[in-house]
Design a protein around this motif. Structure first.
Motif, PDB file in Angstrom:
ATOM      1  N   CYS A  78       0.488  -0.984   0.278  1.00 26.30           N
ATOM      2  CA  CYS A  78      -0.190   0.148   0.079  1.00 26.30           C
ATOM      3  C   CYS A  78       0.882   1.236   0.372  1.00 26.30           C
ATOM      4  O   CYS A  78       0.970   2.225  -1.247  1.00 26.30           O
ATOM      5  CB  CYS A  78      -0.925   0.066   0.970  1.00 26.30           C
ATOM      6  N   LEU A  79       2.307   1.497   0.294  1.00 22.79           N
ATOM      7  CA  LEU A  79       2.346   2.679   0.836  1.00 22.79           C
ATOM      8  C   LEU A  79       3.359   2.636  -0.242  1.00 22.79           C
ATOM      9  O   LEU A  79       3.110   4.312  -1.018  1.00 22.79           O
ATOM     10  CB  LEU A  79       3.730   2.474   2.452  1.00 22.79           C
ATOM     11  N   MET A  80       3.385   1.666  -1.214  1.00 29.83           N
ATOM     12  CA  MET A  80       4.612   1.366  -2.012  1.00 29.83           C
ATOM     13  C   MET A  80       4.378   2.219  -3.824  1.00 29.83           C
ATOM     14  O   MET A  80       4.058   2.692  -3.957  1.00 29.83           O
ATOM     15  CB  MET A  80       5.338   0.103  -2.338  1.00 29.83           C
ATOM     16  N   ILE A  81       2.445   1.198  -3.374  1.00 21.65           N
ATOM     17  CA  ILE A  81       2.029   2.225  -4.638  1.00 21.65           C
ATOM     18  C   ILE A  81       1.160   3.349  -4.319  1.00 21.65           C
ATOM     19  O   ILE A  81       0.703   3.964  -5.241  1.00 21.65           O
ATOM     20  CB  ILE A  81       0.629   0.567  -5.058  1.00 21.65           C
ATOM     21  N   LEU A  82       1.170   3.812  -2.886  1.00 17.24           N
ATOM     22  CA  LEU A  82       0.325   5.641  -3.126  1.00 17.24           C
ATOM     23  C   LEU A  82       1.407   6.214  -3.898  1.00 17.24           C
ATOM     24  O   LEU A  82       1.493   7.358  -4.021  1.00 17.24           O
ATOM     25  CB  LEU A  82       0.897   5.505  -1.552  1.00 17.24           C
ATOM     26  N   THR A  83       2.715   6.059  -3.585  1.00 14.42           N
ATOM     27  CA  THR A  83       3.872   6.882  -3.559  1.00 14.42           C
ATOM     28  C   THR A  83       4.507   6.598  -5.204  1.00 14.42           C
ATOM     29  O   THR A  83       5.534   7.410  -5.834  1.00 14.42           O
ATOM     30  CB  THR A  83       5.290   6.522  -2.839  1.00 14.42           C
ATOM     31  N   ALA A  84       4.356   5.406  -5.696  1.00 15.09           N
ATOM     32  CA  ALA A  84       4.897   4.963  -7.098  1.00 15.09           C
ATOM     33  C   ALA A  84       4.200   5.982  -7.967  1.00 15.09           C
ATOM     34  O   ALA A  84       5.260   6.115  -9.500  1.00 15.09           O
ATOM     35  CB  ALA A  84       4.538   3.136  -7.665  1.00 15.09           C
ATOM     36  N   LYS A  85       2.938   6.490  -8.039  1.00 14.17           N
ATOM     37  CA  LYS A  85       2.701   7.222  -9.029  1.00 14.17           C
ATOM     38  C   LYS A  85       2.198   8.327  -9.123  1.00 14.17           C
ATOM     39  O   LYS A  85       2.543   9.480 -10.364  1.00 14.17           O
ATOM     40  CB  LYS A  85       1.009   7.010  -9.684  1.00 14.17           C
ATOM     41  N   TRP A  87      11.887   4.576  -8.595  1.00 14.68           N
ATOM     42  CA  TRP A  87      12.723   3.624  -8.869  1.00 14.68           C
ATOM     43  C   TRP A  87      13.604   3.504  -9.178  1.00 14.68           C
ATOM     44  O   TRP A  87      13.882   1.597  -8.829  1.00 14.68           O
ATOM     45  CB  TRP A  87      12.477   3.648 -11.024  1.00 14.68           C
ATOM     46  N   PHE A  88      14.787   4.042  -8.523  1.00 19.58           N
ATOM     47  CA  PHE A  88      15.766   3.290  -8.126  1.00 19.58           C
ATOM     48  C   PHE A  88      16.224   2.778  -6.938  1.00 19.58           C
ATOM     49  O   PHE A  88      16.443   1.756  -7.089  1.00 19.58           O
ATOM     50  CB  PHE A  88      17.052   4.264  -8.816  1.00 19.58           C
ATOM     51  N   LEU A  89      15.185   3.400  -6.353  1.00 18.23           N
ATOM     52  CA  LEU A  89      14.670   3.278  -4.610  1.00 18.23           C
ATOM     53  C   LEU A  89      14.104   2.259  -3.974  1.00 18.23           C
ATOM     54  O   LEU A  89      14.733   1.391  -3.650  1.00 18.23           O
ATOM     55  CB  LEU A  89      15.065   4.702  -3.256  1.00 18.23           C
ATOM     56  N   LEU A  90      13.552   2.617  -4.513  1.00 18.96           N
ATOM     57  CA  LEU A  90      12.492   1.591  -4.006  1.00 18.96           C
ATOM     58  C   LEU A  90      11.580   0.851  -5.077  1.00 18.96           C
ATOM     59  O   LEU A  90      10.520  -0.870  -4.629  1.00 18.96           O
ATOM     60  CB  LEU A  90      10.154   2.477  -3.263  1.00 18.96           C
ATOM     61  N   GLY A  91      11.665   0.379  -6.356  1.00 20.01           N
ATOM     62  CA  GLY A  91      11.386   0.033  -7.403  1.00 20.01           C
ATOM     63  C   GLY A  91      12.105  -1.350  -6.977  1.00 20.01           C
ATOM     64  O   GLY A  91      10.880  -2.639  -7.395  1.00 20.01           O
ATOM     65  N   PRO A  92      13.715  -1.705  -6.901  1.00 19.04           N
ATOM     66  CA  PRO A  92      13.489  -2.926  -6.427  1.00 19.04           C
ATOM     67  C   PRO A  92      12.665  -3.407  -5.647  1.00 19.04           C
ATOM     68  O   PRO A  92      12.279  -5.137  -5.528  1.00 19.04           O
ATOM     69  CB  PRO A  92      15.410  -2.670  -6.580  1.00 19.04           C
ATOM     70  N   LYS A  93      12.534  -2.594  -4.570  1.00 20.91           N
ATOM     71  CA  LYS A  93      11.824  -3.770  -3.403  1.00 20.91           C
ATOM     72  C   LYS A  93      10.304  -4.110  -3.871  1.00 20.91           C
ATOM     73  O   LYS A  93       9.921  -4.719  -2.850  1.00 20.91           O
ATOM     74  CB  LYS A  93      12.028  -2.330  -1.598  1.00 20.91           C
ATOM     75  N   PHE A  94       9.941  -2.970  -4.180  1.00 21.07           N
ATOM     76  CA  PHE A  94       8.415  -3.557  -4.726  1.00 21.07           C
ATOM     77  C   PHE A  94       8.194  -4.569  -5.705  1.00 21.07           C
ATOM     78  O   PHE A  94       7.695  -5.623  -4.996  1.00 21.07           O
ATOM     79  CB  PHE A  94       7.740  -2.203  -5.480  1.00 21.07           C
TER      80      PHE A  94
END
Length: 488
Positions: free
Chosen positions: A253-260, A464-471
């Motif tokens: 949830c936290l990641m998809i809320l910031t992804a866009k 994309w660089f910092l959180l993308g791989p975690k996602f």
């Protein structure tokens, strides 16, 4: 048997289609209002305020359990909600048809009443979202097991068609220049329809359809109330809460809320900027036409890639392309006034716009289909609907809030200078008046849209660089991370 089943249920499938089309119409109309406001030169702060109208569809999870649990048994579980919401929508549309010209402003000094428009359309969308909850639920019992797959087809086809009628068709018929050019022999100052005609017509259609459904369509009795329903409403809310608390879900949830965040300027502001630069709003709306075949074909192609165990790889790969297209959109807006001529815009300009838009759709759908596939993959089948709706709701909200913020920030980020009176500034309305008194005029030195476009792309690539791989790692979590701990 499958074929006969489909034939036998053709009536039900068509009814679902009609109900989804009706739901798309308020959506389409709401989508056309920002373009109308923009052509009446409303501020971006007004646009941001109006963009709250698009939130109810993302937030419908908040009252969906209520719609599922409360109903009049004699009238039918789904009809108890469907009939009243559609009647209210119909009556409301007919009432609004008498008021809307006043709300949009007459162009003679009286501007649009943005607050009243926002409240009105917010209610429209709220009712349409409630109707959506009821229709989604009804589809599951209206169709037999082997045909239940048609429900999602009806949903996407119907909503797209309704949106098309409420948005593209409306803007084309409302535009005097479009009607004079393509549909009339003698030019006239108005379009063929006005917003009030359109509201009145669809209000009447709503009332007639709803009456027919109320009288003619019987609900299938659900033989045994399934385990799920008898649990009641507080249990559903408790369940939602316990799903959200699971570490894997919370991370998602936290990641998809910031992804866009990185797409917000391109998605929310570009179209309005093009209208501001003089592209006719009905031409912009008509761009949706060549996109329809694309929107049908794309999910079919993309779902081949997202079907495996790692749907999020597609999301991750599409993201940088979509971010770079955001910069290309900014370039497009900058280029627009350069190619404008007396009669409008050259054909090659529209070709470039259609191509940009198509490329954007490809990246958008790659991300969208990937998220849908991921949500379907991890949703706990014991809970089913609620779980998946929750994940989809959060991904929708992840697109809503950045759009509203992006619109809100265009004006504050715009730098204006006072040309002709150097000592004056143009930061505020008062300062702008002083500038005009001193014989100057306010000119935009730096448009907030360009500032935003660059900031968004930087933020997007940061994510994309910092959180993308975690996602992406979320898809390697075991099924157990997504299973709801049963507390009975």
């Amino acid at each position: 048997r499958g074929v006969r089943g489909c034939r036998a249920e053709l009536g039900s499938i068509l009814l679902l289609l009609v109900l989804y089309v009706l739901q798309g119409i308020p959506l389409g109309l709401a989508g056309s209002v920002p373009l109308i406001l923009q052509s009446k030169s409303a501020s971006y702060t007004d646009q941001a305020f109006f963009s709250f109208v698009f939130w109810p569809f993302s937030l419908k999870l908040l009252w969906a359990p209520l719609v599922d649990a409360v109903y009049l048994r004699g009238f039918g579980r789904r009809k108890s909600w469907l009939v009243p919401t559609q009647y209210v929508l119909g009556l409301f549309m007919i009432y609004m048809s008498t008021q809307v010209d006043v709300l949009l402003g007459d162009g003679k000094g009286r501007g649009p009443d943005v607050v009243a428009l926002t409240v009105t359309f917010f209610l429209f969308e709220f009712l349409a979202a409630t109707q959506d909850i009821a229709v989604d639920g009804w589809a599951l019992t209206m169709l037999s097991r082997e045909n239940v797959g048609y429900a999602s087809t009806c949903n996407s086809v119907g909503q797209t068609a309704g949106y098309f009628l409420g948005n593209v068709l409306f803007l084309a018929l409302e535009s005097a220049s479009f009607c004079n050019k393509y549909l009339r022999f003698q030019p006239q100052p108005q379009g063929i329809v006005t917003l009030s005609d359109f509201l009145f017509f669809w209000g009447a259609v709503f009332l007639i359809t709803t009456t027919l459904v109320a009288l003619l369509k019987k609900e299938n009795k659900e033989l045994t109330p399934t385990k799920e329903e008898t649990k009641g409403i507080t249990d559903t809310y408790r369940l939602l809460f316990s799903i959200i608390k699971m570490p894997a879900v919370l991370t998602f949830c936290l990641m998809i809320l910031t992804a866009k965040v990185g797409f917000s300027a391109a998605d929310a502001v570009t179209g309005l900027k093009l209208v501001e630069e003089g592209v006719p709003k009905e031409h912009l709306a008509l761009l949706a036409v060549p996109m329809v075949p694309l929107q049908i074909i794309l999910p079919l192609i993309i779902s081949k890639y997202t079907a495996g165990p790692q749907p999020l790889n597609t999301f991750y790969k599409a993201m940088p392309f979509r971010l770079l297209l955001g910069l290309e959109f900014a370039f497009l807006v900058w280029w627009t006034p350069k190619v404008k001529h007396e009669g409008g815009f050259p054909v090659y300009y529209y070709a470039v716009v259609v191509l940009s838009y198509a490329l954007h759709q490809i990246t958008l759908y790659s991300m969208y289909v990937a998220i849908m596939a991921f949500n379907a993959k991890v949703s706990d089948p014991l809970i089913g609907g609620t779980y998946m709706t929750l994940l989809n709701t959060v991904s929708n909200l992840g697109g809503n809030w950045p759009s509203t913020v992006a619109l809100w920030l265009v004006d504050p980020l715009t730098v204006k200078e006072c040309a002709g009176a150097q000592e004056q500034t143009c930061g505020t309305a008062v300062a702008a008046e002083l500038c005009a008194k001193a014989g100057g005029s306010c000119v935009t030195a730096l448009d907030g849209y360009y500032v935003e476009s660059v900031v968004c792309v930087v933020l997007g690539f940061g994510w994309w660089f910092l959180l993308g791989p975690k996602f992406k790692k979320l898809q390697d979590e075991g099924q157990s991370s997504w299973k709801c701990k049963r507390t009975n």
